[in-house]
Design a protein around this motif. Structure first.
Motif, short mmCIF file in Angstrom:
data_model
loop_
_atom_site.label_atom_id
_atom_site.label_comp_id
_atom_site.label_asym_id
_atom_site.label_seq_id
_atom_site.Cartn_x
_atom_site.Cartn_y
_atom_site.Cartn_z
N TYR A 265 -3.61 9.39 -2.12
CA TYR A 265 -4.88 9.56 -2.82
C TYR A 265 -5.92 10.29 -1.96
CZ TYR A 265 -2.54 6.25 -5.58
OH TYR A 265 -1.64 5.57 -6.47
N PRO A 266 -5.71 11.56 -1.66
CA PRO A 266 -6.70 12.44 -0.50
C PRO A 266 -8.18 12.37 -0.86
CG PRO A 266 -5.64 14.05 -1.83
CD PRO A 266 -4.89 12.71 -2.34
N ASP A 267 -8.55 12.16 -2.18
CA ASP A 267 -9.84 12.16 -2.53
C ASP A 267 -10.56 10.77 -2.96
OD1 ASP A 267 -9.87 15.07 -2.32
OD2 ASP A 267 -8.98 15.20 -4.26
N ALA A 268 -9.66 9.79 -2.65
CA ALA A 268 -10.24 8.31 -3.01
C ALA A 268 -11.45 7.97 -2.17
CB ALA A 268 -9.09 7.70 -2.98
N LEU A 269 -12.02 7.47 -2.55
CA LEU A 269 -13.27 6.63 -1.77
C LEU A 269 -13.20 5.00 -2.23
CD1 LEU A 269 -16.33 8.84 -2.52
CD2 LEU A 269 -14.87 8.39 -0.39
N GLY A 270 -12.18 4.61 -2.85
CA GLY A 270 -12.07 3.27 -3.10
C GLY A 270 -10.81 3.05 -3.72
N LEU A 271 -10.61 1.65 -4.17
CA LEU A 271 -9.21 1.21 -4.75
C LEU A 271 -9.35 0.19 -5.73
CD1 LEU A 271 -8.46 -1.45 -3.01
CD2 LEU A 271 -7.30 0.47 -1.60
N SER A 272 -8.65 -0.12 -6.50
CA SER A 272 -8.78 -1.29 -7.35
C SER A 272 -8.11 -2.72 -6.60
CB SER A 272 -7.89 -1.21 -8.61
OG SER A 272 -6.53 -1.12 -8.38
N TYR A 273 -8.80 -3.60 -7.04
CA TYR A 273 -8.47 -5.04 -6.01
C TYR A 273 -8.74 -6.16 -6.88
CZ TYR A 273 -9.08 -7.57 -1.48
OH TYR A 273 -8.85 -8.67 -0.42
N GLY A 274 -7.84 -6.76 -7.07
CA GLY A 274 -7.52 -8.17 -7.88
C GLY A 274 -7.96 -9.53 -6.89
N TYR A 275 -8.67 -10.22 -7.46
CA TYR A 275 -8.85 -11.62 -6.87
C TYR A 275 -8.54 -12.72 -7.79
CZ TYR A 275 -12.37 -9.14 -3.98
OH TYR A 275 -12.94 -8.10 -3.39
N VAL A 276 -7.96 -13.68 -6.95
CA VAL A 276 -7.69 -14.99 -7.74
C VAL A 276 -8.76 -16.08 -7.00
CG1 VAL A 276 -6.05 -16.98 -8.33
CG2 VAL A 276 -5.44 -14.25 -8.15
#
Length: 260
Positions: free
Chosen positions: A222-233
């Motif tokens: 993901y060379p252009d990513a500035l973030g990612l999805s993050y799941g919490y419990v």
């Protein structure tokens, strides 16, 4: 104000230094700034246990990033942190928040003195958390709540990184879920995200949290990513309001510790 009896540092036998925040506090600050930009996790926490006008403890508050936000709503805020290197920064975050040495198993607070306790990625990695839970129940008022913020190890890109890294320190999710179910906890999933303003900050945080191979592989994909999805419990445990129920639960947990 709660009666305070501060433990000596040597008494905090359950304290284990955090390699991320304790080792690289500047980079960890960038991580905190990127967490949950839409406030979904905080909204879920408020729904489980509102803290406006109440007393709140941030257990394992680290450098105190969340203290000012809590202090804007709560009647009283106390940060508990065992790491002597992090406490000064936490103490300087907001004059409305008090920061004390302590740990999950050694809270320097009076019985039944607190309304809400938060533990964000601190101590509660089941099993083996019975002593800390009993201590939190001791300081909570009847009807008070513990809210534990944990990683979702099943959903989101962050969970994929955990699996790729082969991390086991946080335990298996099915074991975690089963332990909290035994405590009568309510379980809530929240899908959120990390969002950074600079690619370099994302790279620094990923390399802080994960082995080089796992971080580099994700960044290359993901060379252009500035973030990612993050799941919490989130796990919420409420101290029974009725005194007799409260002591029954307290004795049950103490009996488990004794058997162990």
């Amino acid at each position: 104000m709660s009666q305070i009896s501060e433990p000596a540092a040597s008494a905090l036998t359950d304290f284990q230094p955090a390699p991320n925040q304790g080792g690289e506090p500047v980079v960890y600050e960038l991580e905190n700034q990127a967490i949950d930009p839409d406030g979904l996790v905080l909204t879920a926490m408020r729904e489980l246990a509102p803290w406006a006008g109440r007393s709140l403890v941030d257990l394992g508050c680290g450098s105190g990033f969340w203290l000012a936000g809590y202090a804007a709503e709560a009647a009283a805020v106390i940060g508990i942190e065992p790491d002597p290197d992090l406490r000064p920064q936490a103490a300087g975050r907001d004059p409305r928040a008090r920061v004390l040495p302590g740990s999950a198993e050694h809270l320097p607070l009076a019985d039944a003195s607190i309304d809400v306790v938060h533990a964000r990625f601190a101590y509660f990695w089941p099993p083996g958390c019975d002593a800390g839970l009993a201590e939190v129940l001791r300081v909570l008022r009847p009807g008070g709540s513990l809210i534990v913020i944990d990683n979702d190890q099943r959903r989101g890109e962050f969970a994929g990184l955990l699996r790729a890294a082969g991390y086991t320190a946080q335990g298996r999710p099915e074991v975690t879920d089963a332990w909290w179910a035994e405590q009568g906890a309510r379980r809530v999933e929240v899908m959120s995200r990390w969002q950074f303003s600079r690619r370099a900050d994302l790279e620094s945080v990923l390399r802080l949290e994960f082995p080089a191979a796992a971080a580099s592989s994700w960044l290359a994909r993901y060379p252009d990513a500035l973030g990612l999805s993050y799941g919490y419990v989130l796990f919420a445990v409420r101290k029974p309001a009725a005194p007799e129920q409260t002591w029954q639960e307290f004795r049950r947990i103490r009996s488990i510790i004794t058997v162990w």
